[in-house]
Write a protein that holds these residues in place. Structure first.
Motif, PDB file in Angstrom:
ATOM      1  N   CYS A  47       2.990   8.638  13.345  1.00 51.43           N
ATOM      2  CA  CYS A  47       1.598   8.261  13.568  1.00 51.43           C
ATOM      3  C   CYS A  47       0.861   9.273  14.443  1.00 51.43           C
ATOM      4  CB  CYS A  47       1.524   6.884  14.208  1.00 51.43           C
ATOM      5  SG  CYS A  47       2.022   5.558  13.091  1.00 51.43           S
ATOM      6  N   ALA A  48      -0.243   9.760  13.896  1.00 54.57           N
ATOM      7  CA  ALA A  48      -1.092  10.710  14.604  1.00 54.57           C
ATOM      8  C   ALA A  48      -2.557  10.436  14.271  1.00 54.57           C
ATOM      9  CB  ALA A  48      -0.719  12.137  14.237  1.00 54.57           C
ATOM     10  N   GLY A  49      -2.887   9.141  14.140  1.00 59.22           N
ATOM     11  CA  GLY A  49      -4.259   8.762  13.854  1.00 59.22           C
ATOM     12  C   GLY A  49      -4.651   8.894  12.399  1.00 59.22           C
ATOM     13  N   GLN A  50      -3.708   8.815  11.470  1.00 60.98           N
ATOM     14  CA  GLN A  50      -4.033   8.940  10.049  1.00 60.98           C
ATOM     15  C   GLN A  50      -4.969   7.803   9.610  1.00 60.98           C
ATOM     16  OE1 GLN A  50      -0.953   9.094  11.321  1.00 60.98           O
ATOM     17  NE2 GLN A  50       0.195  10.805  10.439  1.00 60.98           N
ATOM     18  N   TYR A  51      -5.945   8.158   8.777  1.00 60.11           N
ATOM     19  CA  TYR A  51      -6.917   7.200   8.244  1.00 60.11           C
ATOM     20  C   TYR A  51      -6.456   6.797   6.854  1.00 60.11           C
ATOM     21  CZ  TYR A  51     -11.536   5.170   7.237  1.00 60.11           C
ATOM     22  OH  TYR A  51     -12.580   4.326   6.930  1.00 60.11           O
ATOM     23  N   VAL A  52      -6.028   5.547   6.710  1.00 61.34           N
ATOM     24  CA  VAL A  52      -5.454   5.064   5.456  1.00 61.34           C
ATOM     25  C   VAL A  52      -6.488   4.201   4.747  1.00 61.34           C
ATOM     26  CG1 VAL A  52      -3.586   3.734   4.400  1.00 61.34           C
ATOM     27  CG2 VAL A  52      -3.142   5.086   6.468  1.00 61.34           C
ATOM     28  N   ARG A  53      -7.056   4.722   3.675  1.00 60.56           N
ATOM     29  CA  ARG A  53      -7.980   3.934   2.862  1.00 60.56           C
ATOM     30  C   ARG A  53      -7.183   2.943   2.016  1.00 60.56           C
ATOM     31  NH1 ARG A  53     -13.075   6.051   2.940  1.00 60.56           N
ATOM     32  NH2 ARG A  53     -13.270   8.213   3.660  1.00 60.56           N
ATOM     33  N   LEU A  54      -7.639   1.710   1.972  1.00 62.73           N
ATOM     34  CA  LEU A  54      -6.938   0.690   1.209  1.00 62.73           C
ATOM     35  C   LEU A  54      -7.373   0.745  -0.253  1.00 62.73           C
ATOM     36  CD1 LEU A  54      -7.081  -2.216   3.782  1.00 62.73           C
ATOM     37  CD2 LEU A  54      -5.384  -0.401   3.527  1.00 62.73           C
TER      38      LEU A  54
ATOM     39  N   PRO B 204     -14.294  -8.012   4.373  1.00 59.95           N
ATOM     40  CA  PRO B 204     -13.386  -7.145   3.603  1.00 59.95           C
ATOM     41  C   PRO B 204     -12.904  -5.958   4.443  1.00 59.95           C
ATOM     42  CG  PRO B 204     -15.270  -7.750   2.262  1.00 59.95           C
ATOM     43  CD  PRO B 204     -15.574  -8.214   3.654  1.00 59.95           C
ATOM     44  N   LEU B 205     -11.591  -5.771   4.463  1.00 63.39           N
ATOM     45  CA  LEU B 205     -10.982  -4.658   5.182  1.00 63.39           C
ATOM     46  C   LEU B 205     -10.896  -3.464   4.242  1.00 63.39           C
ATOM     47  CD1 LEU B 205      -9.563  -3.783   7.839  1.00 63.39           C
ATOM     48  CD2 LEU B 205      -7.408  -4.482   6.773  1.00 63.39           C
ATOM     49  N   ALA B 206     -11.409  -2.315   4.687  1.00 61.07           N
ATOM     50  CA  ALA B 206     -11.475  -1.142   3.822  1.00 61.07           C
ATOM     51  C   ALA B 206     -10.455  -0.072   4.174  1.00 61.07           C
ATOM     52  CB  ALA B 206     -12.877  -0.533   3.872  1.00 61.07           C
ATOM     53  N   ALA B 207     -10.073   0.025   5.454  1.00 58.01           N
ATOM     54  CA  ALA B 207      -9.176   1.107   5.870  1.00 58.01           C
ATOM     55  C   ALA B 207      -8.508   0.739   7.185  1.00 58.01           C
ATOM     56  CB  ALA B 207      -9.944   2.419   6.013  1.00 58.01           C
ATOM     57  N   VAL B 208      -7.414   1.437   7.457  1.00 60.84           N
ATOM     58  CA  VAL B 208      -6.679   1.280   8.711  1.00 60.84           C
ATOM     59  C   VAL B 208      -6.465   2.672   9.300  1.00 60.84           C
ATOM     60  CG1 VAL B 208      -4.517   0.535   9.776  1.00 60.84           C
ATOM     61  CG2 VAL B 208      -5.497  -0.787   7.878  1.00 60.84           C
ATOM     62  N   ARG B 209      -6.804   2.820  10.567  1.00 58.75           N
ATOM     63  CA  ARG B 209      -6.449   4.063  11.251  1.00 58.75           C
ATOM     64  C   ARG B 209      -5.198   3.802  12.086  1.00 58.75           C
ATOM     65  NH1 ARG B 209      -8.522   8.852  11.736  1.00 58.75           N
ATOM     66  NH2 ARG B 209     -10.654   8.274  11.129  1.00 58.75           N
TER      67      ARG B 209
ATOM     68  N   LEU C 286      -8.946  -1.210  12.735  1.00 56.89           N
ATOM     69  CA  LEU C 286      -9.232  -1.853  11.463  1.00 56.89           C
ATOM     70  C   LEU C 286     -10.683  -1.562  11.103  1.00 56.89           C
ATOM     71  CD1 LEU C 286      -7.623  -5.309  12.327  1.00 56.89           C
ATOM     72  CD2 LEU C 286      -6.533  -3.380  11.160  1.00 56.89           C
ATOM     73  N   HIS C 287     -10.902  -0.941   9.968  1.00 52.29           N
ATOM     74  CA  HIS C 287     -12.248  -0.555   9.546  1.00 52.29           C
ATOM     75  C   HIS C 287     -12.673  -1.439   8.366  1.00 52.29           C
ATOM     76  CE1 HIS C 287     -12.571   3.122  12.006  1.00 52.29           C
ATOM     77  NE2 HIS C 287     -11.257   3.147  11.878  1.00 52.29           N
TER      78      HIS C 287
ATOM     79  N   VAL D 273       0.859  -1.192   0.000  1.00 47.56           N
ATOM     80  CA  VAL D 273       0.000   0.000   0.000  1.00 47.56           C
ATOM     81  C   VAL D 273       0.890   1.235   0.000  1.00 47.56           C
ATOM     82  CG1 VAL D 273      -1.764   1.272   1.279  1.00 47.56           C
ATOM     83  CG2 VAL D 273      -1.818  -1.233   1.232  1.00 47.56           C
ATOM     84  N   ASP D 274       0.630   2.150  -0.908  1.00 43.19           N
ATOM     85  CA  ASP D 274       1.415   3.382  -1.001  1.00 43.19           C
ATOM     86  C   ASP D 274       0.979   4.343   0.107  1.00 43.19           C
ATOM     87  OD1 ASP D 274       2.888   5.593  -1.676  1.00 43.19           O
ATOM     88  OD2 ASP D 274       2.032   5.829  -3.679  1.00 43.19           O
ATOM     89  N   LEU D 275       1.886   4.650   1.027  1.00 45.14           N
ATOM     90  CA  LEU D 275       1.595   5.543   2.141  1.00 45.14           C
ATOM     91  C   LEU D 275       2.098   6.963   1.921  1.00 45.14           C
ATOM     92  CD1 LEU D 275       2.496   3.257   5.197  1.00 45.14           C
ATOM     93  CD2 LEU D 275       0.227   3.691   4.236  1.00 45.14           C
ATOM     94  N   SER D 276       2.650   7.244   0.755  1.00 46.72           N
ATOM     95  CA  SER D 276       3.354   8.523   0.577  1.00 46.72           C
ATOM     96  C   SER D 276       2.435   9.732   0.766  1.00 46.72           C
ATOM     97  CB  SER D 276       4.034   8.579  -0.787  1.00 46.72           C
ATOM     98  OG  SER D 276       3.096   8.406  -1.834  1.00 46.72           O
ATOM     99  N   ALA D 277       1.140   9.577   0.503  1.00 47.54           N
ATOM    100  CA  ALA D 277       0.224  10.702   0.705  1.00 47.54           C
ATOM    101  C   ALA D 277       0.102  11.088   2.170  1.00 47.54           C
ATOM    102  CB  ALA D 277      -1.159  10.362   0.145  1.00 47.54           C
ATOM    103  N   HIS D 278       0.504  10.184   3.057  1.00 41.46           N
ATOM    104  CA  HIS D 278       0.417  10.440   4.497  1.00 41.46           C
ATOM    105  C   HIS D 278       1.774  10.792   5.118  1.00 41.46           C
ATOM    106  CE1 HIS D 278      -3.723   8.901   4.627  1.00 41.46           C
ATOM    107  NE2 HIS D 278      -3.306   7.970   3.792  1.00 41.46           N
ATOM    108  N   TYR D 279       2.831  10.814   4.322  1.00 40.22           N
ATOM    109  CA  TYR D 279       4.157  11.092   4.872  1.00 40.22           C
ATOM    110  C   TYR D 279       4.187  12.492   5.492  1.00 40.22           C
ATOM    111  CZ  TYR D 279       6.346   6.966   2.675  1.00 40.22           C
ATOM    112  OH  TYR D 279       6.708   5.694   2.325  1.00 40.22           O
ATOM    113  N   ASP D 280       4.664  12.546   6.733  1.00 42.06           N
ATOM    114  CA  ASP D 280       4.677  13.824   7.459  1.00 42.06           C
ATOM    115  C   ASP D 280       5.942  14.009   8.290  1.00 42.06           C
ATOM    116  OD1 ASP D 280       4.234  11.878   9.367  1.00 42.06           O
ATOM    117  OD2 ASP D 280       2.463  12.835  10.236  1.00 42.06           O
TER     118      ASP D 280
END
Length: 218
Positions: A95-102, A189-194, A127-128, A33-40
């Motif tokens: 990590c600061a509670g980012q919501y990562v859509r899969l 089905p897993l849709a997102a991870v916080r 796990l959402h 999963v590409d996390l680069s949009a959440h890189y901080d």
């Protein structure tokens, strides 16, 4: 009469040890999963610009040349990780509670994370699922600092020969990057991870694993 058995995905052994059984090996499917949009946060720096990194509050950082190359597959015991490309915002997620859509909502058995922590840390992620349910699991990460042992059974991704300080390169002080996993027990089905709300935990890459018997479609 012979029976069909799956292999345990962790050991490769038959699940019941029965003699004469027909072993049907499990198929493992991995999705980085590409996390680069959440890189901080910027955890890596060059030897000529050590002040550019700020992995922890003291400004220590990893020597970038000893980290897995962004955009390339980096296998750890068969699990393929791919770091997203760095940008002005950073090269990892603090990590600061980012919501990562899969990218695809589907069944998942394990989350594999390429992680480091500013100190030994246990933090909760959520796990959402596509149906609206949410489960909570603990992400456990050992200290990144100077050859501290893996307290939670992680696998070592990289141990650098030096550590960067804001104004110099410190030899013989390793910085460590780990591979850790978190189970997904709900069979939906897993849709997102916080990610955890814990800024001492840094996630560099995320890979989803699904396990299914050979020949089974899902």
């Amino acid at each position: 009469m012979a029976t069909e058995l799956d292999l345990d995905p962790g050991t490769g052994h038959r699940t019941d040890g029965a003699a004469g059984a027909v072993v049907r090996p499990a198929q493992l499917t991995y999705l980085p999963v590409d996390l680069s949009a959440h890189y901080d946060n910027r955890a890596g720096s060059a030897a000529g610009d050590t002040a550019a990194g700020a992995f922890n509050v003291w400004g220590n950082s990893f020597p970038a040349e000893h980290l897995p190359t962004p955009g390339q597959r980096w296998p750890v015991e068969g699990v393929p990780f791919v770091r997203g490309l760095p940008h002005e915002g950073g090269d990892n997620v603090r990590c600061a509670g980012q919501y990562v859509r899969l990218p695809v909502a589907g069944p998942v058995d394990w989350l594999h994370l390429m992680v480091a922590a500013e100190r030994r840390t246990e933090a909760t992620l959520a796990l959402h699922f596509a149906g609206g349910a949410a489960d909570f699991e603990t992400l456990r990460v050992s200290d990144f600092w100077a050859e501290a042992p893996a307290a939670f059974g992680e696998r070592l991704v990289a141990a650098t020969p030096v550590m960067h300080y804001p104004h110099h390169v410190q030899p013989r002080v390793p910085a460590q990057l780990w591979a850790q996993r978190v189970p997904v027990t709900r069979r939906e089905p897993l849709a997102a991870v916080r990610l955890p709300r814990h800024v001492a935990v840094h996630v560099f890459a995320l890979t989803l694993q699904s396990t299914r018997p050979a020949g089974e479609d899902r």
